[in-house]
Write an enzyme that holds these catalytic residues in place. Structure first.
Site, PDB file in Angstrom:
ATOM      1  N   GLN A 125       5.473   4.851  14.539  1.00 33.72           N
ATOM      2  CA  GLN A 125       4.087   4.436  14.747  1.00 33.72           C
ATOM      3  C   GLN A 125       4.084   3.066  15.416  1.00 33.72           C
ATOM      4  O   GLN A 125       4.991   2.263  15.193  1.00 33.72           O
ATOM      5  CB  GLN A 125       3.299   4.439  13.439  1.00 33.72           C
ATOM      6  CG  GLN A 125       3.910   3.685  12.267  1.00 33.72           C
ATOM      7  CD  GLN A 125       3.671   2.191  12.307  1.00 33.72           C
ATOM      8  OE1 GLN A 125       2.899   1.711  13.138  1.00 33.72           O
ATOM      9  NE2 GLN A 125       4.335   1.460  11.444  1.00 33.72           N
ATOM     10  N   SER A 151       0.500  -2.043  14.594  1.00 36.74           N
ATOM     11  CA  SER A 151       0.318  -3.488  14.456  1.00 36.74           C
ATOM     12  C   SER A 151       0.774  -4.244  15.694  1.00 36.74           C
ATOM     13  O   SER A 151       1.622  -3.770  16.459  1.00 36.74           O
ATOM     14  CB  SER A 151       1.121  -4.007  13.260  1.00 36.74           C
ATOM     15  OG  SER A 151       0.620  -3.484  12.066  1.00 36.74           O
ATOM     16  N   SER A 165       7.563   1.170  12.128  1.00 31.30           N
ATOM     17  CA  SER A 165       8.535   1.849  11.267  1.00 31.30           C
ATOM     18  C   SER A 165       9.295   2.897  12.064  1.00 31.30           C
ATOM     19  O   SER A 165       8.711   3.615  12.875  1.00 31.30           O
ATOM     20  CB  SER A 165       7.829   2.540  10.106  1.00 31.30           C
ATOM     21  OG  SER A 165       7.063   1.604   9.398  1.00 31.30           O
ATOM     22  N   GLU A 224      -2.534   8.500   6.015  1.00 35.72           N
ATOM     23  CA  GLU A 224      -1.502   7.537   5.648  1.00 35.72           C
ATOM     24  C   GLU A 224      -1.754   6.983   4.247  1.00 35.72           C
ATOM     25  O   GLU A 224      -0.829   6.714   3.499  1.00 35.72           O
ATOM     26  CB  GLU A 224      -1.483   6.399   6.671  1.00 35.72           C
ATOM     27  CG  GLU A 224      -0.309   5.462   6.481  1.00 35.72           C
ATOM     28  CD  GLU A 224      -0.153   4.480   7.634  1.00 35.72           C
ATOM     29  OE1 GLU A 224       0.925   3.929   7.760  1.00 35.72           O
ATOM     30  OE2 GLU A 224      -1.118   4.272   8.396  1.00 35.72           O
ATOM     31  N   ASN A 238      -3.213  -3.878   0.453  1.00 37.03           N
ATOM     32  CA  ASN A 238      -4.028  -3.480  -0.691  1.00 37.03           C
ATOM     33  C   ASN A 238      -5.280  -4.348  -0.826  1.00 37.03           C
ATOM     34  O   ASN A 238      -6.278  -3.907  -1.410  1.00 37.03           O
ATOM     35  CB  ASN A 238      -3.180  -3.492  -1.960  1.00 37.03           C
ATOM     36  CG  ASN A 238      -2.289  -2.250  -2.030  1.00 37.03           C
ATOM     37  OD1 ASN A 238      -2.165  -1.522  -1.040  1.00 37.03           O
ATOM     38  ND2 ASN A 238      -1.705  -2.004  -3.179  1.00 37.03           N
ATOM     39  N   GLU A 239      -5.234  -5.551  -0.255  1.00 34.75           N
ATOM     40  CA  GLU A 239      -6.455  -6.374  -0.260  1.00 34.75           C
ATOM     41  C   GLU A 239      -7.524  -5.707   0.615  1.00 34.75           C
ATOM     42  O   GLU A 239      -8.694  -5.627   0.232  1.00 34.75           O
ATOM     43  CB  GLU A 239      -6.154  -7.787   0.250  1.00 34.75           C
ATOM     44  CG  GLU A 239      -5.412  -8.666  -0.744  1.00 34.75           C
ATOM     45  CD  GLU A 239      -3.983  -8.219  -1.019  1.00 34.75           C
ATOM     46  OE1 GLU A 239      -3.344  -7.665  -0.096  1.00 34.75           O
ATOM     47  OE2 GLU A 239      -3.519  -8.401  -2.154  1.00 34.75           O
TER      48      GLU A 239
END
Lengths: 386, 320
Positions: free
Chosen positions: A125, A128, A163, A246, A368-369
């Site tokens: 992928q 980012s 990744s 995802e 997670n934020e």
């Protein structure tokens, strides 16, 4: 309401279990984040494909079995219970393929899916960028129109934290095709080969030094129109359908956690006091949470058309990413001094490797934020803002 | 496999919700706390009118059959509403005494409430409201021969007393414990959901620094964590109901797992509600704090966290 598997599902389970018992390597493969391990995992994908087990839920035309969501869950339970290798094709199968099924053309499905299923093409992928992490819509890498080779796009910019990109064949990601448009608008979903002219891949060592991800530098990389997914400029929508996968069940299937929780329970049973008593509550909690995730999967599979039957994908991601760390940390504590810090060569080393893998969970696929913001605003309806 | 509530169950839950909202449950709980049991008793009669206790008693004994999943769903609603009284205990006793002469008739109509001691504590909830008080000890059910002083609990609409065993009564005590545990977990989950909903409503309206406090990330993230815990407790409760029903496909550990998870989620919801409400969440008079306090009581009733975890690890279907 019931939890009964039908006869067809039981047969499917028995068939999967028998095949896995006969084929799963008896010795663990080398880490898939190394060149040698990547090749071994690619060969394993081929073996799975030849057995008909690499993409069970896909239509037969593309190498699958047309398995139902419940059968897919059953397969995953058997797969991880058998101690089978991690899936090096995960990015393609779990993230790209669902987007192709939703937004791709017939030509793209026929061309891209079979080699994905067989491990011939392994995907990385490329979301980012250095300045676009959690704030993905800030991405700057661009794709500009070109008349070259019958029409297409030229990619320029930089992707990072990709990744599998160190060893993979192709990548998919979002690029800005309308420089005037802001944020989520004017983005397109494109695919490109990692060995194309103008692509430079620089592997990045993760916490244990293994090149699990990479930076990708792009300089006038040509992408034909055939490798745009969906309409140009509509990439955000397509990407968000992938993001749901995802964060949801498909990337981290319940079977992975129920198998790990069962291994943890057995590890705990072999302990003497005082470690046994001290860890009992955490071991029980890991089992309970893995079971909850499994049951939530059954609920989702029972009613695939009803989104309220399953936890929202951000809720899922928070749950499994934290469970993964808790579970592995409990195992490391049970292994005790020495064994808990040796990443290769001991029977317990698999727990440290799993822990290192789990540590990335609360960060990737939207931290997670960010997930908590999404849960608060979109699930609970709280006012926007931070 | 169809692991989601069916249309009949959903329709029944809507009926229970309608009955509860028409009965002013928190007002009844306040009255109950002040010693006026009439509104709470009326609420129980209305609930019994929907057939609620009959769902725990086989047809040949005068009930409607054995429907733990529907009972659990109904008790999520009584928990959400904060309905007072030993309702779970009454239904669990109806199940246990289904084949004991004269008891089904007494417990099915909604005229009588009954209560029983939690074997882990020796305390019975609300004996002053119960016509029949039982003691459960080492797998045997007894009629209470006498009781100690009635003590107030943290939840003002709950009183506890220790009871002495009298005459033994033939009963299915396994079913009693299983149902009491299941319905306590269900009430905890419902209370937790109500605490989350009440907290969300409050922080969306309450303004400080010129904006709703619910727009601050520190507040949002706490409430998101509560939502996650409640979301994943729910499927465990559903599976526990199937285990209690006797389905072989459920895992026997699902009941203690559900009690641990529902209690934990409700406890987190209560602690978070207290925090995000600020001082008002620490007051006796704010209605949501009735649920906040009840969540703590349910947390340890009919299966503590430790007892549930031990049962899960030992593969036992009931917390000790």
């Amino acid at each position: 309401m019931d939890l009964e598997f039908g006869a067809a599902e039981e047969d499917f389970r028995a068939e999967a279990r028998a095949w896995l018992a006969a084929h799963v390597p008896t010795r663990p493969l080398p880490s898939l984040e190394t060149a040698e391990g990547f090749a071994a995992h690619r060969a394993w994908e081929r073996e799975l494909y030849e057995g008909g087990w690499s993409v069970v839920s896909w239509p037969e035309a593309y190498g699958g079995r047309g398995a139902s969501p419940t059968e897919w869950l059953v397969f995953e339970e058997e797969y991880y219970a058998a101690g089978a290798p991690g899936r090096v094709s995960q990015n393609g199968i779990s993230l790209l393929a669902p987007t192709l099924f939703a937004h791709g053309t017939e030509e793209q499905l026929a061309r891209l899916l079979p080699p994905m299923a067989s491990g011939e093409t392994i995907w990385a992928q490329a979301w980012s960028e250095p300045e676009a992490g959690s704030d993905l819509a800030a991405l700057r890498s661009r794709a500009e129109r070109t008349a070259r080779d019958g029409g297409g796009w030229l990619l320029n910019g930089q992707k990072t934290w990709s990744s599998r990109a160190a060893f993979a064949d192709r990548a998919f990601g979002l690029f800005r095709t309308d420089p005037e448009a802001q944020r989520h608008r004017g983005l397109s979903y494109l695919m490109f080969p990692l060995d194309a002219e103008g692509v430079t891949v620089r592997p990045i060592g993760r916490l244990d030094g293994k090149p699990a991800f990479a930076e990708i530098f792009l300089q006038d990389v040509f992408v034909p129109d055939a490798d745009v997914i969906g309409e140009p400029g509509q990439g955000w929508r397509a990407a968000m359908s992938t993001a749901g996968n995802e964060r949801g069940l498909t990337l981290r299937s319940p079977g992975r956690f129920t198998a790990a929780a069962e291994r943890l329970r057995r590890l705990w049973e072999r302990q003497a006091e005082p470690a046994r008593g001290a860890a009992a509550g955490r071991v029980a909690d890991a089992w309970i949470r893995a079971r909850a995730y499994q049951l939530a999967g059954y609920a989702a599979a029972s009613s695939p058309a009803d989104p309220s039957a399953a936890p929202p994908s951000s809720v899922n991601k928070l749950f499994w990413s934290e469970l993964d760390i808790d579970l592995h940390e409990t195992a490391l504590d049970l292994l005790g001094p020495g064994a808990a810090e040796i990443a290769e060569g001991l029977p317990g080393s698999v727990w440290l490797d799993g822990w290192i893998f789990a540590l990335a969970g609360p960060v990737y696929a939207g931290t997670n934020e960010i997930q908590r913001d999404i849960v608060a605003e979109r699930v609970l309806g709280l006012p926007r803002g931070r | 496999m169809r692991f989601v509530p069916g249309p009949d169950q959903l329709a029944y839950v809507r009926t229970v919700r309608r009955v509860l909202s028409g009965a002013g449950p928190l007002k009844a709980a306040r009255a109950w706390a002040a010693g006026d049991l009439a509104p709470g008793r009326a609420l129980w009669r209305s609930l019994a009118g929907t057939g609620l206790p009959g769902l725990a008693v086989p047809e040949e004994c005068g009930g409607l059959g054995w429907y733990p999943a529907e009972l659990a769903a109904a008790f999520v609603e009584t928990g959400r509403a904060g309905a007072p009284g030993p309702l779970a205990e009454t239904v669990a006793l109806a199940a246990a005494l289904a084949r004991t002469p004269s008891w089904p008739e007494r417990l099915l109509g909604g005229e009588e409430l009954a209560t029983v001691t939690d074997p882990a504590s020796g305390y019975a909830v609300d004996p002053r409201a119960a016509r029949a008080v039982f003691v459960l000890r080492e797998g045997t059910l007894y009629l209470a021969a006498g009781q100690g002083p009635v003590l107030p609990s943290l939840d003002p609409a709950r009183h506890l007393a220790r009871c002495a065993p009298g005459e033994a009564v033939p009963a299915d005590t396994g079913r009693l414990r299983a149902l009491a545990t299941l319905l306590t977990a269900a009430q905890a989950l419902g209370a937790g959901e109500a605490l989350l909903a009440g907290s969300v409503e409050y922080v969306a309206a309450r303004r400080q620094f010129g904006r709703p406090v619910g727009s601050f990330q520190a507040v949002k993230h706490q409430l998101a964590d509560v939502a996650v815990e409640l979301e994943f407790a729910r499927p465990l409760l559903h599976a526990a109901a199937l285990a209690v029903r006797g389905d072989a496909a459920a895992d026997p550990r699902d009941l203690p797992a559900a009690k641990a998870a529902c209690s934990h989620a409700a406890h987190l919801a209560a602690r978070t509600a207290l925090q995000v409400h600020g001082a008002v969440g620490y007051t006796d008079e704010y209605d949501l704090t009735l649920l906040l306090r009840k969540a703590r009581c349910l947390y340890t009733s009919w299966g503590t966290q430790d007892a549930c975890r031990s049962a899960v690890l030992a593969g036992r279907p009931l917390p000790d």
